[in-house]
Design an enzyme around this catalytic site. Structure first.
Site: not given
Ligand code: PGA
Length: 251
Positions: A10-12, A97, A175, A211, A232-233
């Site tokens: 998920n590149w946001k 999400h 995150g 995370s 995400g990150g």
């Molecule tokens: P994160 O995000 O891995 O940066 O915690 C996950 C997500 O929001 O899908």
């Protein structure tokens, strides 16, 4: 037997078309297809087509929208429809999400409409559910996740459930560097799986997110209840994402 393993990035609000293309030029050669493994990318809208083009020769790699509107067209400034996402090459969409729920006020009802629209468009819906820290501390984790699951699937027939992937993402873990222990995550996954089975799902697929990183992916994926991860990150760098996928695929 090969277990199903799903690795979703998920590149946001990161990576435009040129950096998305550069990412895939590095990532794809490092990550040949593996039996039972599916890779997903959820880029922002403008690079969606670039990502779809870059992965077009790979049946194991899919592109999805981070969000769609439930209406097919109209005066909805800033939104995209399922058909627009499809036209850009999307094969799925995230729905609900936690950043949509909490930063943009997306309701349970809206998630139900969106899942319906995604399935009507012939795409896969990745429905995200998860509790806040307050809700967890109040012992409401399972009730919240089940409520969000039922609302998201309110308009879905049992025969369509194979077009839905579920992602359990505790809000407090996204995150933040904090994540649920593999056992805690697996317990919620078990509850969600039982609910999906009661609704008629033949083979529910449930991802964990929040995370996830190179240090914890292996242990998470070692839980039989965890079919994949939504990241995400740690999905933003092609070399690190390839390492994470490889580590989570091993064992
Ligand atoms: P994160 O995000 O891995 O940066 O915690 C996950 C997500 O929001 O899908």
């Amino acid at each position: 037997m090969n277990r199903r393993r799903i690795f979703a990035a998920n590149w946001k609000m990161h990576h435009g078309p040129s950096s998305a293309r550069a990412f895939l030029e590095r990532f794809l050669p490092a990550m040949p297809a593996a039996p039972g493994r599916a890779l997903w990318f959820f880029p922002p809208c403008p690079p969606m087509e670039a990502v779809a083009m870059s992965v077009r020769s790979r049946t194991d790699v899919s592109v999805g929208a981070q969000n769609v509107h439930w209406e097919p067209k109209g005066a909805f400034t800033g939104e995209i429809s399922v058909d627009i996402a499809k036209d850009a090459g999307a094969r799925g969409a995230l729905v609900g999400h936690s950043e949509r729920r909490h930063a943009f006020g997306e309701s349970d009802e809206a998630t139900g409409l969106k899942v319906r629209a995604v399935l009507d468009g012939g795409l896969v819906a990745m429905l995200c559910v998860g509790e806040t820290l307050e809700q967890r501390e109040a012992g409401e984790t399972e009730a919240i996740c089940l409520r969000q699951l039922r609302a998201g699937l309110a308009k879905v027939a049992a025969s369509e459930l194979d077009q839905v992937l579920v992602a359990y993402e505790p809000v407090w873990a996204i995150g933040t560097g904090r994540n649920a222990t593999p056992e805690d995550a697996a317990a919620v996954h078990g509850t969600l799986r039982a609910a999906l089975t009661r609704l008629g799902a033949a083979a529910p697929a449930i991802l964990y997110g929040g995370s996830v990183n190179l240090g914890n992916v292996r242990e998470l994926m070692a839980q039989g209840e965890i079919d994949g991860v939504l990241v995400g990150g740690a999905s933003l760098d092609p070399v690190k994402w390839a390492e994470l996928v490889a580590s989570g695929s091993a064992g």
